[in-house]
Design a protein around this motif. Structure first.
Motif, short mmCIF file in Angstrom:
data_model
loop_
_atom_site.label_atom_id
_atom_site.label_comp_id
_atom_site.label_asym_id
_atom_site.label_seq_id
_atom_site.Cartn_x
_atom_site.Cartn_y
_atom_site.Cartn_z
N VAL A 97 0.81 -1.34 0.36
CA VAL A 97 0.05 0.20 0.08
C VAL A 97 0.87 1.43 -0.43
O VAL A 97 0.57 2.00 -0.86
N VAL A 98 2.24 1.14 0.71
CA VAL A 98 2.53 2.53 1.26
C VAL A 98 3.95 2.43 -0.10
O VAL A 98 3.85 3.80 -0.33
N LEU A 99 4.82 1.29 -0.46
CA LEU A 99 5.77 1.82 -1.42
C LEU A 99 5.31 1.07 -2.84
O LEU A 99 4.39 0.01 -3.13
N THR A 100 5.78 1.47 -3.75
CA THR A 100 5.74 0.95 -5.12
C THR A 100 6.54 -0.10 -5.13
O THR A 100 7.75 -0.21 -4.94
N PRO A 101 6.72 -0.65 -6.73
CA PRO A 101 7.34 -2.48 -6.20
C PRO A 101 8.39 -1.87 -6.47
O PRO A 101 9.49 -2.25 -6.11
N ARG A 102 9.36 -0.91 -7.28
CA ARG A 102 10.58 -0.69 -7.59
C ARG A 102 10.58 0.31 -6.28
O ARG A 102 12.02 -0.13 -6.46
N GLU A 103 10.02 0.80 -5.65
CA GLU A 103 10.69 1.37 -4.17
C GLU A 103 11.15 0.03 -3.37
O GLU A 103 12.22 -0.11 -2.67
N LEU A 104 10.41 -1.15 -3.84
CA LEU A 104 10.43 -1.94 -2.62
C LEU A 104 11.43 -2.45 -2.98
O LEU A 104 11.77 -3.12 -2.20
N ILE A 105 11.61 -2.76 -4.63
CA ILE A 105 12.75 -4.01 -4.63
C ILE A 105 13.83 -3.07 -4.73
O ILE A 105 14.60 -3.80 -4.57
N THR A 106 14.16 -2.13 -4.96
CA THR A 106 15.64 -1.42 -4.72
C THR A 106 15.66 -0.74 -3.36
O THR A 106 16.28 -0.86 -2.45
N SER A 107 15.01 -1.05 -2.17
CA SER A 107 14.98 -0.51 -0.94
C SER A 107 16.27 -2.39 -0.05
O SER A 107 15.95 -3.61 -0.05
N SER A 108 17.01 -1.88 0.60
CA SER A 108 18.18 -2.32 1.21
C SER A 108 17.23 -3.16 2.41
O SER A 108 17.69 -4.15 3.65
N ALA A 109 16.19 -2.41 3.63
CA ALA A 109 16.37 -2.57 4.33
C ALA A 109 14.41 -1.99 4.22
O ALA A 109 14.43 -0.39 4.78
N VAL A 110 13.55 -2.59 3.84
CA VAL A 110 12.01 -2.23 3.89
C VAL A 110 11.49 -1.69 5.11
O VAL A 110 10.87 -0.94 4.58
#
Length: 483
Positions: free
Chosen positions: A275-288
């Motif tokens: 809900v909060v993050l886009t798929p790109r933001e989630l995938i590129t995050s090192s600490a979600v």
């Protein structure tokens, strides 16, 4: 297969005195402690580290949620099957003791050799690395922290928890319960934050939830590995059965409560992430969790880093608490040096086994990285889970007369055995890698160690002298089974 020993009633533990009595580990873990131990071990680094890897491999939010739900079901059914094994064979040691009582000494040694050298060190090292990454993240905002710093912090966490678990069982359990509260509160904050955003209409990732799903067998298998890492710990109580109060009642009850609770929390947390993050933001995050916190909590986002670190710390503590017991039990059965089967004369903790497993974990930490550790740990674990569950099927079919305070329908271990076979074969069949061959060869290399050192007992005089020296230095004595 060897004959399974008869069930025996629990007896009150005795402590060692100067007259030479042997030790028993105390039965100090009740239902609340058992639930905290399972859930506290499971809720660690995985839910804060794995969602991005799962989405990367499977390709869509909808498929990710399906895999998280399926893995929760696998963990629940597997733990219920293990609960029956734990009541048939009421001894500590988990898979090791079940293989020993059903398949015999060689297969059991192959497991404990892999467990002590690869599986448990990989698990504790992976959790320690995630703990360290969350601890140092606020100090390296916007950039990747140095690998050396992360590994030094991880090593420090391993040493601190080794000391705690060697000092006092109750202290370790208090830490487990305290961090369990922190974990549930942290997940509750994430869930509530996601629900608020959901009610505000942030449903973009759920418009076409299965678009882009990768249906390749290898991708699905790796995604399952990453999620099952988050559920690792579902079999924790089977490692400490001798320290559990009324195991015939508390073992199945605790796993049912803990795993159901964790599965629901995991699903809701993943919904909040999407809900909060886009798929790109989630995938590129090192600490979600930190990325989520920065978007939802703003300047207070650092709280999520601290909470995730405490969560990993509690999971690491639970891993220490249970993992050292396997080494302890294997030594008691003659499959490891005698010194590892001893407990401290005053604290009644298996300190030599805990020290030994800590040393191995520190060695594994030197070259390790999180994702490869997870994949190869999962491959090895599910190979032995399958072997253990086939032993339960053997007991159900060939030994129906054994006393079973708790039992599951035979279809349940059959389903989990099929899942285990699939999880082991899927990555190999679809995308074979030479590393899986190395892991397989290592598993079977246990036989080469067993024959000279266990069966023929090479160098017994040297081991006896070392044992005496270490026994005096560590203030430990032999311990009996607490059945």
């Amino acid at each position: 297969m060897e004959k399974v020993s008869d069930n025996r009633q629990s007896v009150t533990s005795v402590t060692m005195d100067s007259k030479g009595q042997k030790l028993n580990l105390k039965r100090e873990v009740g239902l609340v402690g058992a639930v905290s131990l399972i859930a506290g071990t499971m809720i660690g680094s995985g839910i804060f580290m794995s969602p991005q890897s799962v989405l990367f491999n499977i390709g869509s939010p909808g498929a990710s949620l399906v895999i998280w739900a399926c893995c929760g079901l696998i963990a629940l059914l597997g733990s219920l099957s293990y609960a029956e094994l734990g009541t048939i064979i009421p001894e500590s040691g988990g898979e090791y003791i079940y293989m020993l009582r059903t398949y015999g000494k060689v297969v059991a040694f192959m497991f404990v050799f892999s467990f002590i050298i690869v599986m448990r060190p990989a698990s504790t090292t992976g959790i320690a690395l995630s703990f360290a990454e969350y601890i140092v993240a606020p100090f390296y905002d916007g950039c990747t922290p140095p690998e050396l710093v992360v590994k030094l912090v991880a090593a420090g966490a391993l040493l601190v928890l080794a000391v705690i678990n060697c000092m006092n069982v109750r202290l370790a359990m208090h830490i487990q319960m305290l961090t369990m509260v922190v974990k549930v509160l942290t997940l509750a904050v994430i869930i509530l934050g996601g629900m608020v955003m959901l009610f505000k209409g942030h449903t973009e990732n759920f418009q076409e939830p299965f678009e882009g799903t990768d249906v390749r067998i290898s991708s699905i298998g790796i995604a399952f590995y990453q999620v099952l890492w988050s559920y690792d710990g579902w079999n924790t109580l089977n490692y400490i059965t001798e320290e559990l109060k009324c195991p015939e009642v508390n073992l199945p009850r605790a796993v049912l409560i803990a795993i159901s609770m964790v599965t629901v929390l995991y699903l809701l947390v993943n919904v909040s992430y999407f809900v909060v993050l886009t798929p790109r933001e989630l995938i590129t995050s090192s600490a979600v969790a930190v990325t989520w916190g920065n978007k939802v909590l703003g300047d207070w986002g650092w709280i999520m880093s601290v909470a995730a670190a405490l969560s990993a710390f509690g999971s690491l503590n639970g891993s220490f608490f249970s993992g050292g017991r396997v080494c302890f039990v294997a030594a008691r059965e003659g499959h490891m040096p005698d010194i590892l089967s001893m407990a401290h004369v005053h604290r009644l903790t298996p300190s030599p086994a805990l020290i030994f497993t800590t040393i191995i974990s520190l060695v594994v930490l030197i070259p390790g990285d999180f994702e490869s550790i997870v994949n190869f740990f999962s491959f090895t674990s599910w190979f032995f889970y399958g072997v253990t569950l086939s032993g339960l099927l053997y007991l159900k079919i060939k030994k129906p007369e054994l006393h079973r305070p708790y039992k599951v329908p035979i279809v349940i271990p059959i389903l989990i055995l099929i899942a285990a076979v699939g999880l082991v074969l899927a990555p190999i069949v679809d995308n074979p890698q030479i590393e899986y061959l190395y892991v397989t060869l290592f598993i079977f290399s246990g036989v080469l160690v067993y024959v000279p050192f266990i069966h023929y007992k090479l160098c017994p005089g040297l081991l006896r002298k070392v044992t005496i020296i270490l026994q005096l230095f560590l203030e430990v004595a032999p311990a009996e089974k607490n059945l």
